[in-house]
Design a protein around this motif. Structure first.
Motif, PDB file in Angstrom:
ATOM      1  N   ALA A  59       0.835  -1.204   0.000  1.00  0.00           N
ATOM      2  CA  ALA A  59       0.000   0.000   0.000  1.00  0.00           C
ATOM      3  C   ALA A  59       0.871   1.257   0.000  1.00  0.00           C
ATOM      4  N   MET A  60       1.938   1.247   0.783  1.00  0.00           N
ATOM      5  CA  MET A  60       2.824   2.418   0.842  1.00  0.00           C
ATOM      6  C   MET A  60       3.465   2.691  -0.521  1.00  0.00           C
ATOM      7  N   ILE A  61       3.806   1.631  -1.235  1.00  0.00           N
ATOM      8  CA  ILE A  61       4.361   1.809  -2.592  1.00  0.00           C
ATOM      9  C   ILE A  61       3.313   2.477  -3.481  1.00  0.00           C
ATOM     10  N   HIS A  62       2.062   2.040  -3.393  1.00  0.00           N
ATOM     11  CA  HIS A  62       1.009   2.652  -4.204  1.00  0.00           C
ATOM     12  C   HIS A  62       0.779   4.111  -3.809  1.00  0.00           C
ATOM     13  N   PHE A  63       0.812   4.411  -2.514  1.00  0.00           N
ATOM     14  CA  PHE A  63       0.652   5.802  -2.085  1.00  0.00           C
ATOM     15  C   PHE A  63       1.834   6.664  -2.535  1.00  0.00           C
ATOM     16  N   ASN A  64       3.014   6.071  -2.609  1.00  0.00           N
ATOM     17  CA  ASN A  64       4.171   6.774  -3.153  1.00  0.00           C
ATOM     18  C   ASN A  64       3.889   7.201  -4.595  1.00  0.00           C
ATOM     19  N   TRP A  65       3.265   6.332  -5.361  1.00  0.00           N
ATOM     20  CA  TRP A  65       2.921   6.666  -6.747  1.00  0.00           C
ATOM     21  C   TRP A  65       1.860   7.759  -6.802  1.00  0.00           C
ATOM     22  N   VAL A  66       0.947   7.767  -5.835  1.00  0.00           N
ATOM     23  CA  VAL A  66      -0.098   8.792  -5.792  1.00  0.00           C
ATOM     24  C   VAL A  66       0.526  10.182  -5.673  1.00  0.00           C
ATOM     25  N   ILE A  67       1.587  10.299  -4.877  1.00  0.00           N
ATOM     26  CA  ILE A  67       2.199  11.620  -4.674  1.00  0.00           C
ATOM     27  C   ILE A  67       3.299  11.906  -5.689  1.00  0.00           C
ATOM     28  N   GLY A  68       3.385  11.074  -6.731  1.00  0.00           N
ATOM     29  CA  GLY A  68       4.329  11.342  -7.814  1.00  0.00           C
ATOM     30  C   GLY A  68       5.638  10.594  -7.736  1.00  0.00           C
ATOM     31  N   GLY A  69       5.794   9.721  -6.758  1.00  0.00           N
ATOM     32  CA  GLY A  69       7.021   8.933  -6.656  1.00  0.00           C
ATOM     33  C   GLY A  69       7.171   7.989  -7.839  1.00  0.00           C
ATOM     34  N   GLU A  70       8.401   7.664  -8.149  1.00  0.00           N
ATOM     35  CA  GLU A  70       8.688   6.804  -9.303  1.00  0.00           C
ATOM     36  C   GLU A  70       9.209   5.433  -8.903  1.00  0.00           C
TER      37      GLU A  70
ATOM     38  N   LEU B  27       4.556  -2.151 -14.112  1.00  0.00           N
ATOM     39  CA  LEU B  27       3.494  -2.062 -15.119  1.00  0.00           C
ATOM     40  C   LEU B  27       3.857  -2.889 -16.345  1.00  0.00           C
ATOM     41  N   PRO B  28       2.917  -3.742 -16.780  1.00  0.00           N
ATOM     42  CA  PRO B  28       3.207  -4.581 -17.944  1.00  0.00           C
ATOM     43  C   PRO B  28       3.334  -3.773 -19.227  1.00  0.00           C
ATOM     44  N   THR B  29       4.203  -4.258 -20.096  1.00  0.00           N
ATOM     45  CA  THR B  29       4.396  -3.643 -21.412  1.00  0.00           C
ATOM     46  C   THR B  29       4.193  -4.707 -22.483  1.00  0.00           C
ATOM     47  N   ASN B  30       3.935  -4.248 -23.699  1.00  0.00           N
ATOM     48  CA  ASN B  30       3.810  -5.192 -24.796  1.00  0.00           C
ATOM     49  C   ASN B  30       5.193  -5.526 -25.343  1.00  0.00           C
ATOM     50  N   GLU B  31       5.233  -6.256 -26.436  1.00  0.00           N
ATOM     51  CA  GLU B  31       6.500  -6.700 -27.011  1.00  0.00           C
ATOM     52  C   GLU B  31       7.370  -5.539 -27.486  1.00  0.00           C
ATOM     53  N   LEU B  32       6.756  -4.393 -27.741  1.00  0.00           N
ATOM     54  CA  LEU B  32       7.492  -3.211 -28.192  1.00  0.00           C
ATOM     55  C   LEU B  32       7.959  -2.332 -27.031  1.00  0.00           C
ATOM     56  N   GLY B  33       7.653  -2.742 -25.811  1.00  0.00           N
ATOM     57  CA  GLY B  33       8.039  -1.977 -24.641  1.00  0.00           C
ATOM     58  C   GLY B  33       7.065  -0.880 -24.272  1.00  0.00           C
ATOM     59  N   GLU B  34       5.893  -0.854 -24.905  1.00  0.00           N
ATOM     60  CA  GLU B  34       4.877   0.156 -24.601  1.00  0.00           C
ATOM     61  C   GLU B  34       3.989  -0.349 -23.474  1.00  0.00           C
ATOM     62  N   ARG B  35       3.691   0.514 -22.525  1.00  0.00           N
ATOM     63  CA  ARG B  35       2.825   0.133 -21.401  1.00  0.00           C
ATOM     64  C   ARG B  35       1.441  -0.284 -21.903  1.00  0.00           C
ATOM     65  N   VAL B  36       0.924  -1.354 -21.327  1.00  0.00           N
ATOM     66  CA  VAL B  36      -0.447  -1.759 -21.637  1.00  0.00           C
ATOM     67  C   VAL B  36      -1.410  -1.272 -20.561  1.00  0.00           C
ATOM     68  N   LEU B  37      -0.873  -0.824 -19.457  1.00  0.00           N
ATOM     69  CA  LEU B  37      -1.661  -0.190 -18.395  1.00  0.00           C
ATOM     70  C   LEU B  37      -1.051   1.167 -18.102  1.00  0.00           C
ATOM     71  N   ASN B  38      -1.899   2.156 -17.993  1.00  0.00           N
ATOM     72  CA  ASN B  38      -1.458   3.504 -17.634  1.00  0.00           C
ATOM     73  C   ASN B  38      -2.345   4.039 -16.524  1.00  0.00           C
ATOM     74  N   PRO B  39      -2.164   3.506 -15.319  1.00  0.00           N
ATOM     75  CA  PRO B  39      -3.051   3.913 -14.221  1.00  0.00           C
ATOM     76  C   PRO B  39      -2.857   5.380 -13.844  1.00  0.00           C
ATOM     77  N   LYS B  40      -3.955   5.985 -13.452  1.00  0.00           N
ATOM     78  CA  LYS B  40      -3.924   7.354 -12.953  1.00  0.00           C
ATOM     79  C   LYS B  40      -3.631   7.318 -11.452  1.00  0.00           C
ATOM     80  N   ARG B  41      -3.365   8.467 -10.897  1.00  0.00           N
ATOM     81  CA  ARG B  41      -3.078   8.535  -9.463  1.00  0.00           C
ATOM     82  C   ARG B  41      -4.247   8.024  -8.624  1.00  0.00           C
ATOM     83  N   ILE B  42      -5.463   8.320  -9.062  1.00  0.00           N
ATOM     84  CA  ILE B  42      -6.634   7.856  -8.317  1.00  0.00           C
ATOM     85  C   ILE B  42      -6.683   6.329  -8.308  1.00  0.00           C
TER      86      ILE B  42
END
Length: 140
Positions: A16-27, A34-49
């Motif tokens: 949960a703390m890792i997810h909250f870190n992402w909420v406040i802009g942590g990397e 986050l999974p990517t396709n064969e080309l390295g493009e993200r297949v999920l782009n979750p928002k902070r919410i």
């Protein structure tokens, strides 16, 4: 069962703390999580919410197992304890199994960085969490 419940609680609250870190802009761990396709493009782009909702769910699950440990007295209705006690491990077992393309043990896209981490770390962690949750439910 107390030790297993506390262990699950600590793992869930740490996630949960890792997810909250992402909420406040942590990397920390974003790219690897986050999974990517064969080309390295993200297949999920979750928002902070999205990260906040997942983080709140993980905190709630962690608190549930903290109460299950017996360290803190509680008086949940039995049906809540029963249903949550089964729903939580099922969620993690389903995550370990995956959606058959990008996540889980049975994914077809495996050669990407996320796929390797998912096979070696994420899916086994979710499998263990799910099995421990079931163990807590079936043991007296």
């Amino acid at each position: 069962m107390m030790i297993i419940s506390v262990l699950l609680s600590v793992i869930l609250i740490a996630l949960a703390m890792i997810h909250f870190n992402w909420v406040i802009g942590g990397e920390f761990g974003v790219k690897e999580s986050l999974p990517t396709n064969e080309l390295g493009e993200r297949v999920l782009n979750p928002k902070r919410i999205d990260s906040a909702v997942v983080g709140l769910g993980l905190i709630a699950f962690g608190i549930f197992y903290l109460f299950k440990s017996g360290l803190f007295p509680y008086d949940f209705p039995e049906w809540i304890e029963t249903y949550l006690g089964w729903i939580i491990p099922i969620i993690f077992l389903l995550r370990a199994i995956g959606e058959f393309k990008y996540i889980g043990f049975f994914k077809s896209v495996k050669s990407i960085e996320f796929g390797n981490l998912d096979t070696k770390f994420f899916s086994p962690l979710y499998l263990i969490m799910g099995l421990l949750g079931i163990l807590i439910q079936v043991m007296p």
